[in-house]
Every structure is written in C-alpha cells, then in structure tokens.
Scaffold this motif. Structure first.
Motif, PDB file in Angstrom:
ATOM      1  N   ILE A  88       0.833  -1.210   0.000  1.00  0.00           N
ATOM      2  CA  ILE A  88       0.000   0.000   0.000  1.00  0.00           C
ATOM      3  C   ILE A  88       0.865   1.257   0.000  1.00  0.00           C
ATOM      4  CG2 ILE A  88      -1.614   1.373   1.388  1.00  0.00           C
ATOM      5  CD1 ILE A  88      -2.939  -1.320   2.215  1.00  0.00           C
ATOM      6  N   LEU A  89       1.861   1.308   0.867  1.00  0.00           N
ATOM      7  CA  LEU A  89       2.661   2.527   0.974  1.00  0.00           C
ATOM      8  C   LEU A  89       3.582   2.747  -0.232  1.00  0.00           C
ATOM      9  CD1 LEU A  89       3.479   2.608   4.792  1.00  0.00           C
ATOM     10  CD2 LEU A  89       1.765   3.900   3.531  1.00  0.00           C
ATOM     11  N   GLU A  90       4.177   1.680  -0.756  1.00  0.00           N
ATOM     12  CA  GLU A  90       5.071   1.863  -1.905  1.00  0.00           C
ATOM     13  C   GLU A  90       4.309   2.175  -3.191  1.00  0.00           C
ATOM     14  OE1 GLU A  90       7.618  -1.571  -1.970  1.00  0.00           O
ATOM     15  OE2 GLU A  90       8.846  -0.796  -0.319  1.00  0.00           O
ATOM     16  N   ALA A  96       6.665   5.390  -0.934  1.00  0.00           N
ATOM     17  CA  ALA A  96       7.620   4.989   0.096  1.00  0.00           C
ATOM     18  C   ALA A  96       6.904   4.573   1.374  1.00  0.00           C
ATOM     19  CB  ALA A  96       8.564   6.150   0.401  1.00  0.00           C
ATOM     20  N   THR A  97       7.538   3.658   2.091  1.00  0.00           N
ATOM     21  CA  THR A  97       7.088   3.307   3.431  1.00  0.00           C
ATOM     22  C   THR A  97       7.551   4.402   4.386  1.00  0.00           C
ATOM     23  OG1 THR A  97       9.129   2.106   3.853  1.00  0.00           O
ATOM     24  CG2 THR A  97       7.274   0.825   2.950  1.00  0.00           C
ATOM     25  N   LEU A  98       7.197   4.296   5.647  1.00  0.00           N
ATOM     26  CA  LEU A  98       7.624   5.299   6.618  1.00  0.00           C
ATOM     27  C   LEU A  98       9.148   5.321   6.764  1.00  0.00           C
ATOM     28  CD1 LEU A  98       4.842   4.824   9.322  1.00  0.00           C
ATOM     29  CD2 LEU A  98       4.960   6.503   7.486  1.00  0.00           C
ATOM     30  N   GLY A  99       9.767   4.158   6.741  1.00  0.00           N
ATOM     31  CA  GLY A  99      11.222   4.091   6.810  1.00  0.00           C
ATOM     32  C   GLY A  99      11.882   4.703   5.585  1.00  0.00           C
ATOM     33  N   LYS A 100      11.317   4.451   4.424  1.00  0.00           N
ATOM     34  CA  LYS A 100      11.855   5.035   3.195  1.00  0.00           C
ATOM     35  C   LYS A 100      11.661   6.546   3.179  1.00  0.00           C
ATOM     36  CE  LYS A 100      11.529   0.971   0.229  1.00  0.00           C
ATOM     37  NZ  LYS A 100      11.125  -0.001   1.249  1.00  0.00           N
ATOM     38  N   LEU A 101      10.530   7.025   3.691  1.00  0.00           N
ATOM     39  CA  LEU A 101      10.324   8.468   3.782  1.00  0.00           C
ATOM     40  C   LEU A 101      11.399   9.107   4.672  1.00  0.00           C
ATOM     41  CD1 LEU A 101       6.433   8.796   4.147  1.00  0.00           C
ATOM     42  CD2 LEU A 101       7.838   9.606   2.242  1.00  0.00           C
ATOM     43  N   ALA A 120       4.076  -3.675  -6.423  1.00  0.00           N
ATOM     44  CA  ALA A 120       4.586  -3.545  -5.060  1.00  0.00           C
ATOM     45  C   ALA A 120       4.444  -4.871  -4.308  1.00  0.00           C
ATOM     46  CB  ALA A 120       3.856  -2.427  -4.320  1.00  0.00           C
ATOM     47  N   SER A 121       3.357  -5.590  -4.564  1.00  0.00           N
ATOM     48  CA  SER A 121       3.160  -6.910  -3.947  1.00  0.00           C
ATOM     49  C   SER A 121       4.204  -7.899  -4.456  1.00  0.00           C
ATOM     50  CB  SER A 121       1.756  -7.436  -4.251  1.00  0.00           C
ATOM     51  OG  SER A 121       0.782  -6.605  -3.679  1.00  0.00           O
ATOM     52  N   LEU A 122       4.435  -7.899  -5.769  1.00  0.00           N
ATOM     53  CA  LEU A 122       5.466  -8.772  -6.348  1.00  0.00           C
ATOM     54  C   LEU A 122       6.828  -8.446  -5.748  1.00  0.00           C
ATOM     55  CD1 LEU A 122       6.479 -10.877  -8.392  1.00  0.00           C
ATOM     56  CD2 LEU A 122       6.614  -9.017 -10.080  1.00  0.00           C
ATOM     57  N   ARG A 123       7.142  -7.178  -5.626  1.00  0.00           N
ATOM     58  CA  ARG A 123       8.426  -6.758  -5.058  1.00  0.00           C
ATOM     59  C   ARG A 123       8.542  -7.244  -3.615  1.00  0.00           C
ATOM     60  NH1 ARG A 123      10.636  -2.457  -2.181  1.00  0.00           N
ATOM     61  NH2 ARG A 123      12.774  -2.005  -2.812  1.00  0.00           N
TER      62      ARG A 123
END
Length: 167
Positions: A88-90, A96-101, A120-123
C-alpha cells in the motif's frame, strides 16, 4: 516523477529504512495482535519456542504440530500485515514506506513512475528470494549497476534517493 535530481539509493540508506520499517511493523503487528485477539497464538508460540508443553488458557494440552491459534497469529502478523504495509505505501503517491520516507528514498518502475499495488506486492514477496543463500539478493544492491536487489530486478523497480525535495 522526474529522475534528474534523484540518485540510486545505496545499501546503507536502504538498511536504515529497513530498520525503521521493522520497528514500525513490530508496533503495528503488536497492536493488531492485541485488538484482533491473537494473543493466545503469541502465548502458544512462545511455549513452543521454549520447548514447553503447549496448553490452552483452559489448561488443555495441545498435541498438534502447529496449533490453529499460532498459525493465525503468524499468518496475520508475519505475512498479511507486512505485505499490506509495503504494497500500500510503496504504491501510494509518496512511493515509500515510513522508513523510506525517513531515509528520503522512493520506489519507482523502470521509467521513474509510481508502481502499482500488484508490482509492489510482487516486489514484497520477491524479498523472500533475495533472502535465499544468506541474503545474497540484498547484497546485490552493492554490486549492481542500478543498485537493485533481486526483488527489485524481479519486479522491474528502481529505488532512488532524493537529496532535496523534488517538485
């Protein structure tokens, strides 16, 4: 997204994002387990890890290899919550996720566009392939031309570092 002010995100920056995401996911999974009533599964899992007899709260001995409460707890906290968090976030507008942000990195497709929920699910699930052989798929980030891990290559994604706000 214009990629002229972006650089490939390196291994160290991605590790920092992963640690932050791990902390966030642990908190989310803990709250979810509590509010969804999965604490019995957690209690039984701890008993299994300590090689104790597994008993229900009523004191009944559980003889199955993987009790249903433990399987449900693991399914929700270790598979479903992380998958939804990352996918959802990516695939959101922030990419980006919160960590990526926090680490100022974004996930894109090969053209620099936002990825879909399916990609994003595949990744996310391809990260299990990156874990094989002592995490060599993650260490590939250090050696590949575009700083891609195996999971990035499989999902046709790039991860960029943005040193300043891109408009």
């Amino acid at each position: 997204m214009p990629t002229d002010k972006l650089f490939y995100a390196g291994f160290g920056r991605r590790i920092i994002a992963g640690v932050i995401d791990g902390i966030v996911l642990t908190l989310i999974a803990g709250f979810a387990a509590y509010y969804l009533g999965l604490t019995e599964g957690w209690r039984m899992l701890l008993m299994m890890l300590r090689h104790e007899e597994v008993r229900t709260m009523d004191g009944i001995l559980v003889t199955t290899t993987l009790p249903g409460q433990v399987a449900t707890f693991l399914l929700i906290t270790c598979i479903i919550i992380p998958w939804l968090y990352y996918a959802i976030l990516e695939s959101s507008k922030n990419q980006a996720t919160l960590g990526k942000l926090a680490a100022r990195i974004v996930v894109t497709d090969l053209q620099g566009n936002r990825i879909t929920f399916a990609r994003a699910s595949l990744r996310h699930f391809s990260k299990f392939i990156s874990l094989l052989i002592f995490g060599s798929g993650f260490f590939a980030i250090i050696y590949t031309r575009h700083s891609q891990g195996f999971h990035d290559i499989i999902a046709a994604c790039l991860v960029y570092y943005r040193p300043e706000k891109v408009e």
